[in-house]
Every structure is written in C-alpha cells, then in structure tokens.
Write a protein that holds these residues in place. Structure first.
Motif, mmCIF file in Angstrom:
data_model
loop_
_atom_site.group_PDB
_atom_site.id
_atom_site.type_symbol
_atom_site.label_atom_id
_atom_site.label_comp_id
_atom_site.label_asym_id
_atom_site.label_seq_id
_atom_site.Cartn_x
_atom_site.Cartn_y
_atom_site.Cartn_z
ATOM 1 N N THR A 101 0.833 -1.203 0.000
ATOM 2 C CA THR A 101 0.000 0.000 0.000
ATOM 3 C C THR A 101 0.868 1.253 0.000
ATOM 4 O O THR A 101 0.587 2.224 -0.718
ATOM 5 C CB THR A 101 -0.936 0.010 1.226
ATOM 6 N N VAL A 102 1.929 1.225 0.789
ATOM 7 C CA VAL A 102 2.854 2.365 0.812
ATOM 8 C C VAL A 102 3.523 2.537 -0.540
ATOM 9 O O VAL A 102 3.558 3.634 -1.107
ATOM 10 C CB VAL A 102 3.938 2.177 1.912
ATOM 11 N N ASN A 103 4.037 1.433 -1.091
ATOM 12 C CA ASN A 103 4.805 1.493 -2.343
ATOM 13 C C ASN A 103 3.941 1.820 -3.555
ATOM 14 O O ASN A 103 4.352 2.578 -4.434
ATOM 15 C CB ASN A 103 5.518 0.160 -2.570
ATOM 16 N N ASN A 104 2.743 1.235 -3.612
ATOM 17 C CA ASN A 104 1.900 1.338 -4.808
ATOM 18 C C ASN A 104 0.892 2.473 -4.759
ATOM 19 O O ASN A 104 0.320 2.820 -5.790
ATOM 20 C CB ASN A 104 1.148 0.027 -5.046
ATOM 21 N N LEU A 105 0.670 3.067 -3.577
ATOM 22 C CA LEU A 105 -0.338 4.116 -3.478
ATOM 23 C C LEU A 105 0.166 5.373 -2.767
ATOM 24 O O LEU A 105 0.161 6.464 -3.349
ATOM 25 C CB LEU A 105 -1.582 3.576 -2.754
ATOM 26 N N ILE A 106 0.613 5.235 -1.527
ATOM 27 C CA ILE A 106 1.015 6.422 -0.756
ATOM 28 C C ILE A 106 2.231 7.095 -1.373
ATOM 29 O O ILE A 106 2.257 8.317 -1.562
ATOM 30 C CB ILE A 106 1.291 6.033 0.716
ATOM 31 N N LEU A 107 3.251 6.304 -1.688
ATOM 32 C CA LEU A 107 4.471 6.854 -2.293
ATOM 33 C C LEU A 107 4.194 7.560 -3.619
ATOM 34 O O LEU A 107 4.590 8.724 -3.795
ATOM 35 C CB LEU A 107 5.509 5.748 -2.467
ATOM 36 N N PRO A 108 3.524 6.918 -4.590
ATOM 37 C CA PRO A 108 3.293 7.617 -5.867
ATOM 38 C C PRO A 108 2.345 8.802 -5.746
ATOM 39 O O PRO A 108 2.536 9.818 -6.421
ATOM 40 C CB PRO A 108 2.715 6.526 -6.774
ATOM 41 N N LEU A 109 1.335 8.687 -4.898
ATOM 42 C CA LEU A 109 0.328 9.746 -4.798
ATOM 43 C C LEU A 109 0.846 10.964 -4.028
ATOM 44 O O LEU A 109 0.802 12.093 -4.529
ATOM 45 C CB LEU A 109 -0.938 9.202 -4.136
ATOM 46 N N LEU A 110 1.342 10.741 -2.819
ATOM 47 C CA LEU A 110 1.774 11.859 -1.975
ATOM 48 C C LEU A 110 3.220 12.265 -2.238
ATOM 49 O O LEU A 110 3.565 13.446 -2.118
ATOM 50 C CB LEU A 110 1.608 11.489 -0.492
ATOM 51 N N GLY A 111 4.069 11.296 -2.580
ATOM 52 C CA GLY A 111 5.487 11.587 -2.747
ATOM 53 C C GLY A 111 5.871 11.970 -4.164
ATOM 54 O O GLY A 111 6.218 13.119 -4.447
ATOM 55 N N ILE A 112 5.788 11.018 -5.074
ATOM 56 C CA ILE A 112 6.323 11.219 -6.430
ATOM 57 C C ILE A 112 5.495 12.225 -7.223
ATOM 58 O O ILE A 112 6.047 13.118 -7.875
ATOM 59 C CB ILE A 112 6.417 9.870 -7.165
ATOM 60 N N THR A 113 4.161 12.109 -7.160
ATOM 61 C CA THR A 113 3.308 13.042 -7.896
ATOM 62 C C THR A 113 3.499 14.467 -7.389
ATOM 63 O O THR A 113 3.567 15.415 -8.184
ATOM 64 C CB THR A 113 1.824 12.628 -7.765
ATOM 65 N N THR A 114 3.591 14.627 -6.091
ATOM 66 C CA THR A 114 3.817 15.951 -5.509
ATOM 67 C C THR A 114 5.174 16.507 -5.923
ATOM 68 O O THR A 114 5.307 17.686 -6.266
ATOM 69 C CB THR A 114 3.717 15.879 -3.973
ATOM 70 N N LEU A 115 6.192 15.649 -5.916
ATOM 71 C CA LEU A 115 7.523 16.067 -6.363
ATOM 72 C C LEU A 115 7.489 16.508 -7.828
ATOM 73 O O LEU A 115 8.043 17.559 -8.181
ATOM 74 C CB LEU A 115 8.520 14.923 -6.187
ATOM 75 N N PHE A 116 6.842 15.727 -8.686
ATOM 76 C CA PHE A 116 6.769 16.084 -10.106
ATOM 77 C C PHE A 116 6.035 17.410 -10.314
ATOM 78 O O PHE A 116 6.428 18.216 -11.156
ATOM 79 C CB PHE A 116 6.050 14.976 -10.890
ATOM 80 N N LEU A 117 4.974 17.620 -9.544
ATOM 81 C CA LEU A 117 4.259 18.894 -9.638
ATOM 82 C C LEU A 117 5.194 20.043 -9.287
ATOM 83 O O LEU A 117 5.193 21.090 -9.948
ATOM 84 C CB LEU A 117 3.047 18.887 -8.705
ATOM 85 N N GLY A 118 6.015 19.843 -8.245
ATOM 86 C CA GLY A 118 6.992 20.861 -7.874
ATOM 87 C C GLY A 118 8.032 21.084 -8.958
ATOM 88 O O GLY A 118 8.387 22.229 -9.262
ATOM 89 N N LEU A 119 8.520 19.999 -9.567
ATOM 90 C CA LEU A 119 9.531 20.134 -10.622
ATOM 91 C C LEU A 119 8.968 20.859 -11.846
ATOM 92 O O LEU A 119 9.697 21.575 -12.539
ATOM 93 C CB LEU A 119 10.046 18.752 -11.033
ATOM 94 N N ILE A 120 7.669 20.671 -12.113
ATOM 95 C CA ILE A 120 7.032 21.336 -13.246
ATOM 96 C C ILE A 120 6.836 22.827 -12.970
ATOM 97 O O ILE A 120 7.084 23.672 -13.837
ATOM 98 C CB ILE A 120 5.663 20.683 -13.544
ATOM 99 N N ARG A 121 6.411 23.163 -11.752
ATOM 100 C CA ARG A 121 5.954 24.523 -11.471
ATOM 101 C C ARG A 121 6.950 25.388 -10.697
ATOM 102 O O ARG A 121 6.757 26.609 -10.604
ATOM 103 C CB ARG A 121 4.641 24.459 -10.686
ATOM 104 N N GLU A 122 7.987 24.792 -10.128
ATOM 105 C CA GLU A 122 8.871 25.553 -9.236
ATOM 106 C C GLU A 122 10.317 25.541 -9.723
ATOM 107 O O GLU A 122 10.774 24.557 -10.299
ATOM 108 C CB GLU A 122 8.810 24.959 -7.812
#
Length: 344
Positions: free
Chosen positions: A248-269
C-alpha cells in the motif's frame, strides 16, 4: 528523473552501505531504493498522458513509436544475455528457447516462475507494455468521465485478486497465480502508479495558472523519505498484513503523496533540485538511462567483475556503455523506425 530512478535501482541491487559500518536501519533504508521503478511508472503515466490525452490518437503511429522507443535495444541486449549464458554457463546445453521467447515477447512478466529470467530487471517492461496497450482506451474513458480515474485502478486491483485467487491459482509457470506476485510485478497490481501520473498530467493540462503554494518539491521529497522509512519497517516481501501495508505504501502512498507531488513541484517551481536535473549532463544521462537500467545487472556486470568488483568503477563504466548504446544504436534506430514507418 529517469537517471535518478535508474541509479536508485542500481544502488538497491548493489547496496554499498553495509550493516556493519552504517547500521541495519540505514542499510535497510537504502534497500528500499527499488522505488526507482515506481518513479518510472508514475513518469510513464504522466508523459504518455501529457503527450496523447488531448490528441486524436493515430494507433498505428502511436504503437510504432512505442515499439521504436522500447524494443530494438531490449531485443539486442536480451539476445546478448541469452548467448552469454549459453557460452559461459550452459556448457553445451541448448539455449532455453522457451525462456528466450517469453522474454523477447514481454510475456515473462506474467509468470511468477519466469519473471527474473534473461535480463532480470526487465520484468518491469512487461508492466510498461501493458500500460502502453491500454492507455488509448483508458484515455477515451477518462475523457468521458473523470470518475474512470478511480474506477479503473480499483477495477485492475479486483482483476488481480480474482485472477490470482480463483482463475489462475494453479496455472503453469506461476501465471498470475499469486496475489502478492500480481500486486508487485504486474500492471494490474501497479496500475495505481500510472494513474497518479495520468492524474497529474490532466491536472497540468487543465490548470496552466501558477499555484500559490511554492513548496511542492520539498513536500514531495518529504513524503518520499517518509515512505522509504515506512518500507524499512514493513517488509514488502512478507505475504501477510505487513506485506500488504508495504505494498500500500509502495503502490499508493508513495506515488500519490510523494512522487506526484515532487513532479508537480519540478514542473511549477524553480529550485536547486530542478536546476540540477535540468543541466546538460543530467539530461544526457537521462536519455541513456533506459540502457543503463537494462545493463546495470547481468552480462556487463559479470564481465566487469572479471576486472574489479569496485562498485564506483562499475557505475562509471556502465554509464559510458549506456551512453554509447544510446548514441550509436538506441537513438538512431528509434529515429529510423519512427521516421520510416510511423508517418506512412
């Protein structure tokens, strides 16, 4: 980010931080760098959706481009791998053509018994290819209603459970026969990671305004570190509640809260991290990271071990080999196939 993800998987496989010197907790923390694969999956979901979601997809062009991008160098390296094993390990025994065919057709990733044959880490390409095949259909559904962003990954999880628990529980060669295998190694179990990337791409395409919050990069890195820590506590390889939490951590929490949030930051910041990833060296390493990922274990490492087992030496030489493969084979062949066949 492709380069960073590939290097994380490399470090996961050849963890240089021993328990004796760095302590068991830090050693275990580095062992969780398999999340580089999760980064790949989220990134694939984002890029494919960003490039095709708002277009009318020409299926012939789409599939030829996907084939040209992934297959030629994979076919070459897989064939080299099987020939190497034949000449150096089999001692005259015939090449296992069954395993070879399952590898070059990307089917091996559906079989628990075969997933690590050939180029061991290429099981993840089966996951990628299933996503490529289904993506155009999924985009059509999501365009009709955004509710499909949630229904589809849940549906794939239900398919995972039904297939492994009832339909194929006694299938030969471990075909989709174990729920933990399906969750960890197939698209049906890991679809949530791609959908995190798809959701981010749609958000980005529909929201061009700058966001008021300026710390998505830092927040994403924070959740990635927290996820890595949680994975040191809950063993993803255990087939019990502990493994379920880790998945659950690897397949959901990590991609949703961690990686997706990081990518949003890399795109906009604009941050030190985004500037670092944008420099010319990292861009070149990113382009050759697919080959690096394919060769970081296997034939080339076995040959390098005959010279030295020094991990840093391996890392440098493998990057050089990967760049040469990219420059003189992967990229030219990709362009040739795309230009000759994708636009006819």
């Amino acid at each position: 980010m492709r380069a960073i993800a590939a290097y994380m998987v490399f470090i996961h496989h050849f963890n240089p931080f021993s328990k004796e010197v760095f302590g068991e907790r830090f050693h275990s923390f580095i062992n969780q760098f398999h999340i580089g694969v999760t980064i790949f999956f989220v990134l694939s979901g984002f890029l494919i959706c960003y490039n095709y979601y708002e277009k009318k997809i020409n299926f012939k062009e789409y599939f030829i481009k996907r084939f040209a991008r992934i297959y030629p160098v994979f076919f070459l390296l897989t064939t080299l791998t099987f020939f190497y094993h034949y000449f150096y390990f089999s001692k005259g025994i015939n090449i296992d053509f069954r395993d070879y065919l399952f590898n070059i057709t990307f089917l091996k990733g559906f079989f628990n018994d075969l997933k690590f044959t050939g180029i061991a880490q290429s099981w993840s390409l089966t996951v990628e290819e299933v996503f490529y095949l289904l993506a155009p259909i999924m985009f059509l559904l999501i365009k009709k209603s955004k509710i499909w962003l949630f229904i589809l990954p849940i549906g794939f999880l239900v398919i995972s459970w039904l297939a492994s628990s009832f339909l194929f529980d006694k299938a030969p060669l471990g075909f989709m026969n174990d729920f933990f295998f399906v969750l960890n190694y197939t698209f049906f179990g890991r679809a949530t990671e791609f959908f995190c990337g798809i959701g981010l791409a749609i958000f980005f395409l529909k929201n061009k305004k700058q966001l008021k919050f300026k710390y998505f990069t830092h927040l994403g890195l924070f959740f990635i570190i927290v996820s890595l820590y949680l994975l040191t506590i809950f063993d993803i390889n255990k087939k019990n509640y502990e493994g379920q939490i880790a998945i659950t951590v690897n397949n959901l929490i990590l991609p949703l809260l961690g990686i997706t949030t990081l990518f949003l930051g890399l795109i906009r910041e604009k941050t030190i991290f985004s500037r670092f990833l944008s420099n010319s060296v990292m861009v070149k390493l990113g382009k050759s990271s697919y080959v690096f990922y394919l060769i970081h274990m296997g034939v080339f490492v076995a040959l390098l071990n005959k010279v030295t087992t020094n991990l840093f030496f391996h890392f440098i030489v493998l990057n050089c080999i990967a760049f040469l493969f990219y420059k003189f084979f992967e990229h030219p062949v990709h362009l040739f196939i795309k230009n000759k066949y994708a636009k006819n």
